[in-house]
Design a protein around this motif. Structure first.
Motif, short mmCIF file in Angstrom:
data_model
loop_
_atom_site.label_atom_id
_atom_site.label_comp_id
_atom_site.label_asym_id
_atom_site.label_seq_id
_atom_site.Cartn_x
_atom_site.Cartn_y
_atom_site.Cartn_z
N MET A 142 -5.43 -14.04 -99.36
CA MET A 142 -5.61 -12.96 -98.39
C MET A 142 -4.39 -12.80 -97.48
O MET A 142 -3.86 -13.77 -96.95
CB MET A 142 -6.86 -13.24 -97.54
N TYR A 143 -3.96 -11.54 -97.32
CA TYR A 143 -2.86 -11.20 -96.42
C TYR A 143 -3.37 -10.18 -95.41
O TYR A 143 -4.07 -9.23 -95.77
CB TYR A 143 -1.69 -10.60 -97.20
N CYS A 144 -3.03 -10.39 -94.15
CA CYS A 144 -3.43 -9.48 -93.09
C CYS A 144 -2.17 -8.91 -92.45
O CYS A 144 -1.38 -9.65 -91.85
CB CYS A 144 -4.27 -10.22 -92.05
N ASN A 145 -1.96 -7.61 -92.61
CA ASN A 145 -0.75 -6.94 -92.11
C ASN A 145 0.51 -7.67 -92.57
O ASN A 145 1.46 -7.87 -91.80
CB ASN A 145 -0.78 -6.81 -90.59
N GLY A 146 0.51 -8.10 -93.84
CA GLY A 146 1.69 -8.71 -94.43
C GLY A 146 1.80 -10.21 -94.27
O GLY A 146 2.71 -10.81 -94.83
N ARG A 147 0.89 -10.84 -93.52
CA ARG A 147 0.96 -12.29 -93.31
C ARG A 147 -0.19 -12.99 -94.05
O ARG A 147 -1.33 -12.54 -93.97
CB ARG A 147 0.88 -12.62 -91.82
N LYS A 148 0.14 -14.07 -94.72
CA LYS A 148 -0.89 -14.81 -95.43
C LYS A 148 -1.78 -15.55 -94.43
O LYS A 148 -1.29 -16.29 -93.57
CB LYS A 148 -0.27 -15.81 -96.40
N VAL A 149 -3.10 -15.35 -94.56
CA VAL A 149 -4.02 -15.94 -93.58
C VAL A 149 -5.12 -16.76 -94.25
O VAL A 149 -6.13 -17.08 -93.62
CB VAL A 149 -4.66 -14.84 -92.70
#
Length: 228
Positions: A142-149
């Motif tokens: 999962m990526y949120c606004n380009g960051r892996k979270v």
């Protein structure tokens, strides 16, 4: 003040509550002064992915339909995301995100939320050439606004999920608090529901883009499913 549903028959958010005002109130309620979840240092430094920062390119091979998407979860707990053909149908997909509801709401404050879920093709022999549906994939990066979270996990409906969706059958669009049993230390069960444009690019790529109701604007929310 965040709207609270006291009776599922008494609320039609499309008529009684302006979506933008409800959404803003919900975000303010969901985001604490200091959000406890932080993306990892590695993801902040090197995992930003610009594939989902710009709008998806148009293509003549895609097909589009409209579905109902619902985010729900306790403010201090994890977020669930449910896709349905309509508000009274069985879920097409139910995912649990490995991030707190408050973290997701914090990202929404800026008016842009892009959730990218990625998985890899499983190893197959000649007798297993047929690919499973993206809705059957059990685990996603999962990526949120380009960051892996972290990860998103497909799960089965629980008794609590059934109660949530049944209570919201008459709600087509809106955001607020559900009058179910509160969580730990009186935590509240929050929700955001909207219509989403479903774009099917191929057997390995789909995306869902929130449709802002008439009279509201500014919030951009998209979910991408990609198998590589």
């Amino acid at each position: 003040m965040v709207p609270i549903i006291h009776d599922h028959r008494s609320v039609d958010c499309g008529r009684d509550v302006r979506f933008r005002r409800s959404f803003r109130s919900l975000v303010e309620c969901m985001v604490p002064a200091c959000c406890g979840f932080q993306a990892s240092a590695d993801s902040l430094a090197g995992d930003a992915d610009d594939r989902y920062i710009s709008s998806p390119p148009s293509t003549t091979t895609t097909t589009t339909t409209t579905v109902t998407g619902t985010f729900f979860g306790y403010r201090k707990g994890r977020v669930s995301f449910c896709l349905q053909d309509h508000t009274r149908s069985s879920p097409l997909l139910l995912l649990e995100f490995a991030v707190p509801t408050a973290y997701l709401a914090k990202e929404m404050q800026h008016g842009l939320l892009r959730l990218a879920l990625e998985c890899c093709h499983p190893r197959q022999n000649d007798s297993q050439k047929e690919r499973c549906s993206l809705f059957k994939v059990p685990v996603w990066s999962m990526y949120c606004n380009g960051r892996k979270v972290g990860f998103a996990i497909r799960r089965q409906m629980s008794v609590n999920d059934v109660a949530v969706l049944k209570l919201m059958q008459s709600v087509s669009v809106g955001a607020g608090v559900l009058p179910l049993a509160t969580g730990e230390a009186g935590d509240l069960l929050m929700y955001l529901r909207a219509s989403f444009e479903r774009v099917v690019g191929s057997a390995d790529s789909e995306s869902f883009h929130m449709i802002n109701p008439v009279g509201s604007s500014g919030q951009e929310l998209s979910v991408f499913l990609l198998r590589s």
